[in-house]
Structures are given as C-alpha cells and as structure tokens.
Scaffold this active site. Structure first.
Site, short mmCIF file in Angstrom:
data_model
loop_
_atom_site.label_atom_id
_atom_site.label_comp_id
_atom_site.label_asym_id
_atom_site.label_seq_id
_atom_site.Cartn_x
_atom_site.Cartn_y
_atom_site.Cartn_z
N GLU A 1 -1.29 45.35 9.44
CA GLU A 1 -2.01 46.59 9.17
C GLU A 1 -1.04 47.67 8.68
OE1 GLU A 1 -5.69 48.19 11.55
OE2 GLU A 1 -3.85 48.93 12.50
N GLY B 1 -3.67 37.38 16.37
CA GLY B 1 -3.37 36.60 15.16
C GLY B 1 -4.43 36.70 14.10
N ASP C 1 -1.75 48.94 24.59
CA ASP C 1 -0.82 50.02 24.98
C ASP C 1 -1.53 51.35 25.17
OD1 ASP C 1 1.29 48.31 24.92
OD2 ASP C 1 2.32 49.22 23.21
N THR C 2 -2.38 51.74 24.20
CA THR C 2 -2.85 53.14 24.18
C THR C 2 -4.34 53.33 23.94
OG1 THR C 2 -2.39 53.34 21.80
CG2 THR C 2 -0.59 53.91 23.31
N ARG C 3 -5.14 52.21 23.86
CA ARG C 3 -6.56 52.39 23.51
C ARG C 3 -7.27 53.31 24.50
NH1 ARG C 3 -10.20 49.70 20.53
NH2 ARG C 3 -8.76 47.98 20.12
N ARG D 1 -1.66 49.92 18.90
CA ARG D 1 -1.69 48.68 19.68
C ARG D 1 -2.65 48.90 20.83
NH1 ARG D 1 1.18 44.02 21.51
NH2 ARG D 1 -0.60 42.78 22.22
N GLY D 2 -3.79 48.16 20.82
CA GLY D 2 -4.87 48.42 21.76
C GLY D 2 -4.46 48.39 23.22
#
Length: 925
Positions: free
Chosen positions: A84, A50, A20-22, A17-18
């Site tokens: 995904e 989406g 959160d942790t990218r 999840r970008g």
C-alpha cells in the site's frame, strides 16, 4: 497527472497497521477528521495476511487528495501495508500531491536505516520473498522515501495524544480549506509543460528557497500554466497566495495593495496593514521568513513589483517557492531568477483538440469541417488565445460561416487578440517599437547577423541592444538551427496592423511597404511620400493551372512593373530599398540621397541617376545585374561619393569580367562577387582594404588574376571555394591574425607560399583539389592549426621521393622549434605520403584525435604509430601500396583499411567493433 479535474473522491486516505493502531490512535484520528468535515477513507475491514491490493483500493488511493501514513512499531511486518505504501508514493507523490507521514512512537531514523522492528521485519521478508527480491527492494526504497518526508512525530512522553491529533486535524483542515483555482475550461497540452515547471521548482528540496520564471508572448498560456502548477503543489505549503494580473492591479491600486493582499492571504486574521512600499517589504520579510509559502506573481511587467513583493529569497522560509509569470525575460534576469521556462505554442494536435473543444464542445466532428479546422489552426499558429477566440466565435456555425469568418480574421486582426498582444508592444521604447516594426514587416526570416547589419545601416548605430529587448519580451525569436529571426505569425500580423492603421487607404503614406500589390500601386501611380522609410519588394511565386490535377509555380523574377521611373523622387526619407525580384519597364529616374541600404536584384540599367549622391549609403547590393558595363568603370569614379559604404555585393552577375580599382572605398567591410562565372580579374586594390572583414569569390570558376599580395589585417573570412582556375595563393607579407577559417575547396592552387604562416591564428584549413600534389610545407609553421583537411591529386601529379622527403623535413624543421601542435583532426588524402611520414608525424602531431590518410603511397603502418596516444579514428582506405600493419594506437576505436589491394593476409587478429579491413567501400570521414 490528471489536470482535467481536481474533484477528488476523498480528501484523505489513511494507511496504517490495523493491529497496532486501529482501535487507538488511528481510530481517534479518523473520527476527528470526519467531525471536521474532512472526507476520509479508512479501510475498516481487517484483511487476511498477505492479501493483494484490490483494484478498488488502488482506485481509492488514486482519487485521494492527501495520504496519511501512520508508521507504527509493526507497520513493516505487514506486506500488505508495504504494498500500500508503494502504491501511495507512486500514485500520489508522483503526481505531486501530498503524503504526510505520522511517526507514531517510532524514530524516523530507525525506518530510514531499517533498525529495530523495521530491520527485523525486512529480514523476515527477505527470507519469505527470496525468489522475488525486487519486491523487497521496492519496499525498502519506499520506507526510506517516506522516512525522509516532512510530517508529524509523536514520542513517548510527548503529552496527550488527543492534543497531537487536534494539531494534525487543524493543519490538514487549513490545507483542505484551500479550493483549487479554475485553470481553464479545456486544459489542453498542459501536462508536459506542468511537469517541466515542477522539475525546475525542485519541490523535494526543503532546505532552500527557489524562484522560477515563466515567460512568453501574450495569450500563450503563462497564467494557465501557473494555475495548473499551483493546484498540484499548493498542499505542500503552510501558506499560499496567487497574485493575479500584477501589471493591471499594481497600476490601478498600487504596490501597497498587493503587499497587503499577500500578507492577509498568508497570515489570515493575523495579517497586518501596511501604508508604504518600504514598510510592506520589511513586514513581508519579517512575517514570512519562517513560513514555507507558495507565491505566484502573475503578469509582472516592472521590476519594482518584484522588489516590493518578493525582493529577496530570504524573505521566505526554507522550502518556499515563488513563481513569476511575465512577458519580459530580461526582467527575470535583472531580479536574479535563474530557473526560467519559456512557454511555447501548442503543436498541431494540441491546437486541433483545443479548437474542437471550444467550437464543438465534444470530439464528434463532421469530417467535412477538416479543411476549415486546418485553416484555423494554421492562422492561430499554436496561440491558445487565438484558438479559444476562433472556436468560441464559431461555435454552432456551418462550414460556409467558418470560411467567411476566417476570411475576416485573416484580413482584419481580431480586437481581443490584438489588444492582448499589443500590450507588449506598448511597453517598448520608441526606437524599440520602430525596430520591431521593421522586423515584423520586412526582415522576418533574415539571419540574426543580416538583421543586425541591416538595422545598423538603417539607423546609423548598433541595434543589438534593441534586438535583445525584443527577444526578452518574446516579440521575436531566434531559430538556433540557422539563426533566422522569426516572429509568431499573429505577432507579425499585429506589427503590420499597427503600420496599416496609420494610413488604411493610402499605402504611400505609410512608413513601411512590404505587400507587393501596394508597392506596385505606389510606383505606378507615383504615390510616394516622405513618410516611407523602408520598401521591401518580393513578388510571390504565382500559380497557374497546368492540367486538371496540378498547378505550376511561375517564376517571379519576370513579373513586370510598368512605371515611369519617377515614383522614388518624393520619397525624401527612404532609407532602405530592397527589390528581390521583378522586371521594371523603366530604369529609376531618381534615387533618394537618403538611402542607406540599396539592394536591387537585376537592376534595370547600366547607370544610376545623375543626381544620385549616395554619401550615406552603407549597404550596396546589385546581385544578378543585367546591364552593367563589363569593367565596372563607374564604380571607381563613384568611390568619392560612397564614403560610408561598408558592404558591396555583385553576386551571380554573369556580365562582370573584372572587379576594378576600389582603393577609394576604405570603409568597406564586405565585398562579394560570388557566382560571377565570367569574372577573370580582381584588381590588386582589393588586397589593401584595411577594414575588410569578408571577401567572397566563391564559384568564380574563371578567376585567374587575384591580388598577388594581400594586407587585410581585419579579414575574418576569405572564400575562394570553387575557383578552379586560380592557381596561386597570394603572398601575405604581414601578420593577419583575424582569419581563422580558410576553405580552398576545388581551387587550382598547387602550393601555399611560405608567407602563408602569417595567418597566425588560422585554425581550420581545407584544401581539396587535383592541383595539390603534396602536403604543403607551411602547415608546419602554424601552431594554432587544429583542423587540416587536404585532398590532393594523388598520383595524377606524382612527386618524387626526394621532393616528398624535402617537404617532410621542411615541416619537421619548423615543428621542431614549436613547443606543441594543436592539431586535432588531420586529413591528408591523396597527398603522396610515403613511409617516411609516420616517424616524423608522431613528433609533429602528438595530440591528433582523428586522421584520414586515405589514398597515399606508404607501404607499412609502423609500430611507432602506437605513440599516437590520443588517436581515436584512423582511415587508410584506398592505399594501394599498403602491405603490412605492424602497430595500432592503444585508444583507437575506429579503423578502416578498405580497398588496400596490396595488404597481405594475416591481419585477421586486428578485429574489434569499429574496425573494417577488406574490400567493403566504407569510410569514417
């Protein structure tokens, strides 16, 4: 499942999840992986909320070797992440590749049970996608699935993230460092076989250790299959080791070498060097019992190899898998390997594909090669080794060269194929080798019982153990549809080649003769010798041209053998002589006294040679005999000589009118005169053979005089099928408990004697014939009877109501004394049953499941039939007097009342699937 290539585009695919942790944990992980040389895909673009997964992203997932899923606080809030995840689990895990979850500052329990942020996110998705709840269910299932996978867990307060990242990268680096092994140049037909083996391995089960055996003949593809499985699942394990060529390497270098190789491969630089097998076993157990390992033991041929390297399941850590390939299924049983897979040959389509790949290197094949390709795959019979040898040998060759080469293959066994297949033969004991050669050369196609009996007679002892060894080593197979013994065509050719090599140019000096041209030459030229132990002569159907477009198969029973009858004299060790057809110009002047099996169709004489002393003869068959005297007088005179005789057969012999006194043949276990259409009398002595197990008088349509009394305590099979002139069944004064099935189809028998109940263990009784006009009383005295099928003559031999009631009451009297009846299927067709039958039948046959009462005389199906609480199907077709149906059993699912012409209207309410009432010609039986 793509086996053709394991060259992935990416080593690693990261799902995260970008927001959160990218720019934190995932970014650090990506950089560390790349610095280690691990080719990693990370979606570097921030996608609008989406958005659907693009085809290119889906292709990237499919082309990645391993997937990492970074599960963070808000991972489930993004529908894109969930889509995904679904695709990752489908594309990667479904193909048995590795998915590694990283639980980043979250508890797997919360994901599994949708607690906290994961529960809140899914509640919002349910509201948003309330018109597409199937999508939401897929997400929930995927989250639950990934939460149950083994991965990495980082909690608050666990220490430095960079150390956590380093540990992950080192672990993945070890997995990536493993290079896939070469499976085959052309891996044809592997996918379904790989799937079956992987299902036996139960990869998802991590709380136990599994051993799986792969067995089959040499060259069938066991190692290729194990390699393919290894490549697909190896990333799931801490350590992997493929010990190839176990048979050869243990012989060359010893078991200690293999133990050291295993320890070194799994432990790397920390491996230990052992000096003895016992020490090696202890070290393997001690050093590997806490490691999840994948071990392949290839081509094992001795249990000592298994005991040294994979002695017990507890030698390896939870989740470990051991795959063993061998030619010997018995070896797997001895080691306690329960899950086994027998590799079968390729089918025609797979064989053709593999042959074309090897011979042409592409699919572009000139249609003119069709005939030679079909001929080649027929020769190979699905054996991949043979297809590869033929294809490689004929690469770039023209059609005429193909034809010439195939002629050579069919005449002379290819050395490479022969060498690999003969390994299994060489591993057999001397007597097992002999039994294999007997089957391969002479007895292929016989039933298992026939082969067992022939070999027991030939060797004088039971050969079941030896047959079992051949089965375990895949040298023979049993067709479980008809129990025929078969061998792979090339295994058969190998056996015949072994026999031929003993005397390539002189067939009379070989131990076994089976090819009709060789046998004719030996007989005509008097080339017989003491080396010959078995002769099996069967002329093929010869073809001759009928017209331009067709061929006619000529009969083979009249093919003439021109000999002087003396050729058998020098065959001092001939034990088995089987002549299936052919016409002989002279009768044999000599028959060897060594004979134990003599089967000669259309034997060419009234007499046997005067010097023939068949004291060792065990099986004696003279079917379709042409010249024998009408009363077989010589048989009773010769009984003194036939002291070992167990099987006597005169099937299809039209000249036989009487079976004479056989009281001197007390060792006899089988006697058959099937299809002797002029046989009238069977001597009473046939009824007093204490060891007789089978008596076959099938289709003896003129048989009238049968032993009036039989005392056959060993009898297991009595066949009187089609004896239409036989009116009386013999008395049975003493118990005969071995006969379980009796078929009296189309006999003239009118009733059964009261002593019939001495067939105390009879379970299956079939009586079909116009002479039987009523239900025999005696069936009420037989508690073990479970299947009774009686079809009488109906009104052709109508009995009075008084006679019928007398019979019914008689049965009831006997049944009343029984605790229960075992009857499951009761068929009493055309048996003149009246209305009195049903009240009594409910008491007699409470457990009956299927009943056919068609063609009887009852007028009513009464309410009491509802007491048949187990009855599932009932047939009352053609009951012309049936007027009313008052009751239907509760569990009935099939009911037929067709052509019941007196049945009154008003039964339309009795309708449900499986019920037929009317004029349609239909029956359940």
């Amino acid at each position: 499942m793509a086996l053709e290539s394991l060259a992935w585009t990416y080593d690693m695919f990261i799902s995260f999840r970008g927001q959160d942790t990218r720019y934190s944990f995932t970014g650090y992980l990506y950089e560390a992986l790349c610095n280690k040389g691990i080719h990693t895909f990370i979606d570097d673009e921030e996608l609008p909320k989406g958005d659907e997964i693009t085809p290119s992203l889906l292709s990237t997932i499919q082309d990645s070797r391993i997937a990492i899923v970074v599960l963070s606080l808000n991972y489930a809030a993004a529908s894109f992440c969930l889509d995904e995840l679904v695709q990752i689990l489908h594309c990667i895990q479904e193909n048995h590749r590795l998915v590694l979850p990283i639980f980043y500052k979250i508890d797997p329990f919360d994901i599994r049970h949708l607690n906290k942020s994961f529960g809140e996110a899914m509640a919002k998705h349910e509201e948003r996608f309330k018109n597409d709840m199937n999508k939401v269910q897929k997400w929930k299932k995927a989250l639950h699935q990934v939460a149950n996978l083994s991965g990495y867990h980082f909690k608050y307060g666990d220490g430095y993230e960079h150390k956590f990242v380093r540990n992950i990268v080192e672990d993945i680096s070890r997995k990536i460092r493993r290079v896939p092994l070469l499976v085959a140049d052309y891996p044809v037909g592997l996918e379904s076989r790989v799937s079956e083996v992987i299902s036996l391995l139960e990869i998802d089960s991590t709380d136990q250790v599994h051993m799986v055996g792969i067995h089959g003949i040499g060259g069938i593809g066991k190692t290729t299959l194990a390699l393919a499985v290894y490549n697909l699942i190896a990333d799931h394990f801490e350590g992997v080791c493929f010990l190839e060529n176990g048979r050869e390497n243990s012989s060359k270098y010893g078991l200690v070498h293999l133990q050291n190789k295993l320890l070194c491969k799994i432990l790397g630089k920390d491996g230990v060097q052992v000096e003895g097998v016992r020490e090696g076993g202890s070290q393997i157990q001690q050093r590997l019992c806490r490691k999840k390992v994948l071990l392949i033991l290839d081509d094992v041929d001795d249990r000592k190899q298994l005991q040294a390297i994979a002695g017990k399941l507890d030698w390896f850590g939870w989740g470990s898998r051991v795959i063993i390939t061998t030619r010997d299924a018995h070896l797997l049983k001895c080691h306690g390997v329960e899950n086994t897979y027998k590799v079968q040959g390729l089918n025609k389509e797979e064989s053709l594909k593999l042959l074309i790949e090897n011979a042409f290197k592409n699919d572009d094949v000139n249609p003119s090669y069709t005939d030679v390709l079909i001929r080649a795959i027929t020769y190979a019979s699905g054996l991949p080794l043979a297809l590869e040898v033929i294809g490689s040998h004929l690469f770039g060759k023209g059609i005429e060269e193909w034809k010439s080469a195939l002629n050579e293959f069919e005449k002379h066994f290819d050395n490479k194929i022969h060498k690999i297949l003969q390994v299994s033969f060489n591993a057999l004991g001397k007597q097992e080798q002999s039994v294999f050669l007997d089957i391969a050369c002479c007895f292929k196609g016989y039933t298992l019982v026939q082969v067992t009996d022939l070999l027991q007679a030939h060797y004088g002892s039971c050969m079941k153990y030896h047959i079992g060894v051949l089965l375990d080593k895949s040298l023979i197979n049993i067709n479980w549809c008809d129990t025929r013994v078969t061998t792979h065509d090339l295994i058969e050719d190998m056996g015949k080649e072994i026999v031929l090599k003993v005397s390539p140019k002189m067939p009379g000096k070989r131990s076994r003769l089976w090819f009709y041209e060789n046998i004719v030459k030996v007989l005509q030229d008097n080339q017989g010798s003491s080396a010959i132990e078995i002769i099996y002569l069967e002329f093929p159907l010869f073809e001759r041209e009928a017209d331009e477009d067709s061929l006619i198969k000529e009969g083979n029973k009249d093919v003439e053998v021109k000999w002087d009858g003396k050729a058998l004299k020098d065959m001092k060790n001939l034990k088995t002589l089987i002549v299936k057809n052919g016409c002989f110009s002279e009768s044999p002047k000599h028959l060897p006294n060594s004979l134990k099996v003599l089967e000669w169709w259309r034997y060419p004489s009234k007499y046997f040679p005067l010097d023939f002393q068949p004291k060792e003869l065990s099986i004696f068959k003279l079917p379709d005999i042409l010249f024998i005297s009408p009363k077989l007088d010589s048989l009773s005179k010769a009984s003194v000589k036939l002291v070992s005789l167990k099987v006597l057969n005169f099937d299809y012999s039209d000249f036989i009118k009487e079976i004479p006194d056989v009281s001197g043949l007390q060792a006899l276990q089988e006697i058959s005169f099937r299809g002797c259409k002029n046989l009238v009398t069977v001597h009473s002595s046939v009824g007093f053979l204490g060891k007789l197990k089978m008596l076959n008088a099938e289709y003896c349509c003129k048989l009238r005089s049968f032993p009036p009394t039989i005392k056959l305590p060993s009898l297991e099979e009595l066949i009187l099928f089609g004896c239409s002139s036989l009116e009386k069944f013999p008395e049975i004064p003493e118990e005969m408990e071995n006969l379980q099935v009796l078929n009296l189809y189309e006999t003239g028998i009118k009733d059964l004697p009261s002593s019939f109940c001495n067939l105390s263990r009879l379970r299956h009784l079939n009586i079909v014939g116009d002479a039987m006009c009523k239900m025999p009383i005696v069936i009420g005295m037989m508690p073990k009877l479970t299947f009774c099928d009686i079809k009488g003559g109906g009104n052709k031999g109508r009995v009075s109501r008084e006679q019928q009631m007398e019979g019914l009451q008689g049965i009831f009297t006997h049944f009343h004394s029984l605790y229960y009846s075992n009857m499951i299927r009761l068929c009493l067709r055309n048996s003149n049953l009246s209305d009195e039958f049903f009240p009594l039948a409910v008491a007699w046959f409470p457990n009956v499941l299927l009943s056919d009462l068609s063609g009887n005389n009852f007028r009513v199906l009464p309410e009491c039939i509802q007491e048949f609480r187990c009855l599932l199907t009932l047939n009352v077709d053609h009951c012309k007097h049936l007027q009313e149906i008052r009751g239907i059993p509760q569990r009935l699912i099939g009911f037929s009342a067709v052509n019941c012409k007196s049945l009154s209207p008003g039964h339309e309410h009795i309708t449900q699937p499986g019920f037929v009432i009317g004029e349609v010609d239909h029956s359940f039986f």
